[in-house]
Motif scaffolding. Structure first.
Motif, PDB file in Angstrom:
ATOM      1  N   TYR A 303      -6.007  -4.382  -4.708  1.00  0.00           N
ATOM      2  CA  TYR A 303      -5.309  -5.511  -3.984  1.00  0.00           C
ATOM      3  C   TYR A 303      -3.843  -5.473  -4.134  1.00  0.00           C
ATOM      4  CZ  TYR A 303      -9.582  -8.478  -3.242  1.00  0.00           C
ATOM      5  OH  TYR A 303     -10.861  -8.963  -2.852  1.00  0.00           O
ATOM      6  N   PHE A 304      -3.361  -5.033  -5.321  1.00  0.00           N
ATOM      7  CA  PHE A 304      -1.945  -4.720  -5.623  1.00  0.00           C
ATOM      8  C   PHE A 304      -1.459  -3.781  -4.675  1.00  0.00           C
ATOM      9  CE2 PHE A 304       1.308  -2.319  -7.810  1.00  0.00           C
ATOM     10  CZ  PHE A 304       2.280  -3.239  -7.993  1.00  0.00           C
ATOM     11  N   ALA A 305      -2.476  -2.498  -4.630  1.00  0.00           N
ATOM     12  CA  ALA A 305      -1.884  -1.398  -3.821  1.00  0.00           C
ATOM     13  C   ALA A 305      -1.744  -1.908  -2.289  1.00  0.00           C
ATOM     14  CB  ALA A 305      -2.719  -0.308  -3.816  1.00  0.00           C
ATOM     15  N   PHE A 306      -2.520  -2.675  -2.014  1.00  0.00           N
ATOM     16  CA  PHE A 306      -2.655  -3.408  -0.493  1.00  0.00           C
ATOM     17  C   PHE A 306      -1.400  -3.875  -0.277  1.00  0.00           C
ATOM     18  CE2 PHE A 306      -3.333  -6.952   2.161  1.00  0.00           C
ATOM     19  CZ  PHE A 306      -3.546  -6.425   3.611  1.00  0.00           C
ATOM     20  N   LEU A 307      -0.916  -4.635  -1.064  1.00  0.00           N
ATOM     21  CA  LEU A 307       0.354  -5.730  -1.169  1.00  0.00           C
ATOM     22  C   LEU A 307       1.518  -4.635  -0.939  1.00  0.00           C
ATOM     23  CD1 LEU A 307      -0.240  -8.741  -3.347  1.00  0.00           C
ATOM     24  CD2 LEU A 307      -0.388  -8.483  -0.817  1.00  0.00           C
ATOM     25  N   MET A 308       1.576  -3.725  -1.819  1.00  0.00           N
ATOM     26  CA  MET A 308       2.633  -2.686  -1.751  1.00  0.00           C
ATOM     27  C   MET A 308       2.535  -1.942  -0.650  1.00  0.00           C
ATOM     28  SD  MET A 308       4.347  -2.832  -4.813  1.00  0.00           S
ATOM     29  CE  MET A 308       4.093  -4.879  -4.352  1.00  0.00           C
ATOM     30  N   CYS A 309       1.722  -1.584  -0.098  1.00  0.00           N
ATOM     31  CA  CYS A 309       2.005  -0.446   0.956  1.00  0.00           C
ATOM     32  C   CYS A 309       2.327  -1.295   2.106  1.00  0.00           C
ATOM     33  CB  CYS A 309       0.498   0.326   1.406  1.00  0.00           C
ATOM     34  SG  CYS A 309      -0.899  -0.924   1.506  1.00  0.00           S
ATOM     35  N   VAL A 310       1.991  -2.752   2.278  1.00  0.00           N
ATOM     36  CA  VAL A 310       2.370  -3.345   3.468  1.00  0.00           C
ATOM     37  C   VAL A 310       3.719  -4.006   3.141  1.00  0.00           C
ATOM     38  CG1 VAL A 310       1.932  -5.601   4.334  1.00  0.00           C
ATOM     39  CG2 VAL A 310      -0.081  -4.200   3.962  1.00  0.00           C
ATOM     40  N   LEU A 311       4.195  -4.282   2.017  1.00  0.00           N
ATOM     41  CA  LEU A 311       5.333  -5.270   1.675  1.00  0.00           C
ATOM     42  C   LEU A 311       6.317  -4.412   1.423  1.00  0.00           C
ATOM     43  CD1 LEU A 311       4.095  -8.577   0.268  1.00  0.00           C
ATOM     44  CD2 LEU A 311       4.741  -7.942   2.511  1.00  0.00           C
ATOM     45  N   LEU A 312       6.356  -3.213   0.490  1.00  0.00           N
ATOM     46  CA  LEU A 312       7.342  -2.575  -0.056  1.00  0.00           C
ATOM     47  C   LEU A 312       8.353  -1.892   0.642  1.00  0.00           C
ATOM     48  CD1 LEU A 312       8.358  -1.508  -2.827  1.00  0.00           C
ATOM     49  CD2 LEU A 312       6.996   0.519  -2.826  1.00  0.00           C
ATOM     50  N   PRO A 313       8.062  -0.997   1.693  1.00  0.00           N
ATOM     51  CA  PRO A 313       9.013  -0.598   2.570  1.00  0.00           C
ATOM     52  C   PRO A 313       9.975  -1.718   3.221  1.00  0.00           C
ATOM     53  CG  PRO A 313       7.201   0.447   3.214  1.00  0.00           C
ATOM     54  CD  PRO A 313       6.711  -0.690   2.161  1.00  0.00           C
ATOM     55  N   GLY A 314       9.465  -2.749   3.527  1.00  0.00           N
ATOM     56  CA  GLY A 314      10.148  -3.927   4.176  1.00  0.00           C
ATOM     57  C   GLY A 314      10.928  -4.686   3.337  1.00  0.00           C
ATOM     58  N   PHE A 315      10.504  -4.683   2.104  1.00  0.00           N
ATOM     59  CA  PHE A 315      11.210  -5.564   0.933  1.00  0.00           C
ATOM     60  C   PHE A 315      12.553  -4.520   0.697  1.00  0.00           C
ATOM     61  CE2 PHE A 315      12.267  -6.045  -3.447  1.00  0.00           C
ATOM     62  CZ  PHE A 315      12.405  -7.499  -3.630  1.00  0.00           C
ATOM     63  N   PHE A 316      12.363  -3.209   0.543  1.00  0.00           N
ATOM     64  CA  PHE A 316      13.304  -2.435   0.345  1.00  0.00           C
ATOM     65  C   PHE A 316      14.510  -2.336   1.208  1.00  0.00           C
ATOM     66  CE2 PHE A 316      15.638   1.851   0.276  1.00  0.00           C
ATOM     67  CZ  PHE A 316      15.796   1.629  -1.014  1.00  0.00           C
TER      68      PHE A 316
END
Length: 497
Positions: A303-316
């Motif tokens: 679940y954590f990986a799903f959130l990271m792969c969706v949100l991390l580039p946009g958040f950065f």
């Protein structure tokens, strides 16, 4: 233009009693096809013929099940008067002991059996044919699952033969409540499909709707289960699919026990089941064969990986462009130094890197496996190092996008959805900052919470909340607690009948 043969001959008309007329009409209907084999014979004094399709039959099987019994029948009546055609056909049916034996009363049915690998027996004076299953075409054997592999448990996967796939499930479900219904769809392909379910667990209204949707599929050529899948889900819900896919018989058996319906399609090893819940993307066979404490930890990581792969580039991208105060000073200083060496904005860099990774993935999938490994070597070592060295792309954005892409492989069923959402959040973050990410995130959350398939909420049992269903959501409780009472899919909170 050549005249269509079907315009001057109706394939739905009944077979003629005259054998010659039947053969002429059938030959006209199927055209000048090279695999048509017609063997004329005299059975107990009556003219007859056997129609087969070369390449679709097993010669040993047809010799054992048809030629030998018919030869014996002819020998028994060599000195007696010829039998009446109808009487002879009844004797033939009683002599042929085959797993599959059907009657064809129309030319359309006769053609369907012929093209499905049946041997069709016609007798002069009888207005129907006997079709005996003697299929013997080459098939792929049982292999390891391709998309849902496992560490512990069965290593069997479905193949391309429908009836063999049914047998793989039947071996695991020895209950009379397990039902399969086989039908044919596709005007030209005449593809066999099977609808499988537990009659004591399935919702009758759901079953009726699935069968109606299958009957109304307008596609004339059904070559894979992907042709059927869009017509089994509601129109407009293309981002999050409501139909699951599996190539594992054991997983399918578990889905059916929960009250789901499976749709098997001839010619593909991937079986559809419905309805699909969001949480099932994060569940694997190994979750139920190992320690529940460890598998629960792994599921939370997913679940954590799903959130990271969706949100991390946009958040950065959003933090770099609009909210640099969110970074620690040392990290922010390194990001600024890297960005000063590149000619593109951080948003453009993110888009370029995402496209590059997508190109490398597609190239690795389409290339033969012998040379497919070269793509990862060239892309990862050469291309990635050079674009950073020459200053085209900064190292931080490559690191962020690379981690996001790798994390998306943890949930392979959601990869297409993740790829679209990742790109959308990058654009939202690059153009509107954290406000854009929040707005898009709320819109996606509202969308998935409002989705339902055949009356079953997509986010169940989380929303609407079902306490008993949460035993196997974020973590899995031990088997002593899971077996106390079954959770039927159709009895959860929020399910509309």
């Amino acid at each position: 233009m050549k005249e269509n043969l079907f315009e001057k001959f109706d394939p739905k008309q009944n077979i003629s009693e005259d054998l010659k007329t039947t053969l002429v009409n059938f030959t006209e209907m199927v055209g000048d096809t090279s695999e048509l084999v017609v063997k004329h014979a005299k059975i107990a004094g009556c003219n007859a013929c056997i129609i087969t399709a070369e390449g679709l039959i097993n010669t040993m099987t047809i010799s054992t099940l048809i030629y030998h019994p018919l030869t014996t029948l002819t020998t028994e009546h060599v000195d007696s008067e010829p039998l009446e055609p109808s009487e002879l056909m009844e004797k033939v049916q009683s002599r042929l002991i085959a797993v599959e034996q059907n009657q064809a009363k129309t030319y359309e049915k006769l053609s369907l059996f012929f093209m499905s690998g049946f041997a069709c027996i016609l007798i002069d004076g009888v207005d129907y044919a006997i079709a005996v299953g003697v299929q013997g075409f080459s098939t792929r054997g049982v292999q390891r699952p391709l998309i849902h592999d496992n560490i512990r448990g069965s290593c069997e996967a479905f193949c391309e033969v429908l009836r063999f796939n049914i047998s793989l499930v039947r071996r695991r479900i020895r209950s009379p409540n397990f039902v399969t219904k086989i039908s044919t769809i596709g005007e030209y392909s005449k593809t066999d499909i099977a609808v499988c379910y537990f009659k004591d667990k399935v919702d009758p209204e759901m079953l009726k709707e699935v069968e109606e949707r299958l009957e109304k599929i307008p596609i004339s050529m059904i070559l894979e289960s992907g042709y059927v899948e869009p017509f089994l889900q509601d129109e407009g819900n293309s981002l999050f699919t409501q139909v699951g896919i599996t190539d594992r018989p054991d997983s399918l058996a578990a889905k059916l026990y929960d009250g789901r319906i499976a749709v098997m399609v001839e010619g593909t090893p991937y079986v559809l089941f419905l309805p699909l819940l969001f949480t099932e993307h994060f569940q694997t066979v190994d979750d139920y064969t190992g320690l529940n404490i460890f598998t629960g930890f792994v599921r939370i990581v997913k679940y954590f990986a799903f959130l990271m792969c969706v949100l991390l580039p946009g958040f950065f991208v959003a933090a770099t462009n609009f909210h640099p105060e969110l970074f620690p000073p040392n990290i922010l200083f390194n990001i600024i130094n890297s960005e000063q060496k590149t000619p593109f904005t951080i948003l453009a860099e993110a888009v370029i890197v995402i496209v590059i990774f997508k190109v490398m993935r597609e190239a690795g999938l389409r290339l033969p496996s012998v040379v497919g490994h070269a793509v990862s070597i060239v892309g990862g070592l050469v291309l990635g190092d050079i674009v950073i060295s020459v200053g085209l792309i900064s190292a931080p954005i490559v690191l962020v996008v690379a981690f996001s892409v790798i994390a998306s492989f943890i949930v392979p069923d959601l990869y297409p959805t993740i790829a679209v959402l990742r790109f959308g959040f990058v654009l939202a973050g690059g153009l509107f900052g954290l406000f854009g990410i929040t707005a898009l995130g709320v819109a996606v959350l509202f969308k998935v919470c409002s989705m339902s398939a055949y009356g079953v909420p997509y986010m169940a049992p989380l929303t609407p909340f079902t306490l008993r269903g949460m035993r196997d959501y974020f973590v899995r409780l031990d088997w002593y607690k899971l077996v106390k009472k079954d959770v039927n899919l159709n009895r959860m909170t929020g399910v509309s009948k």
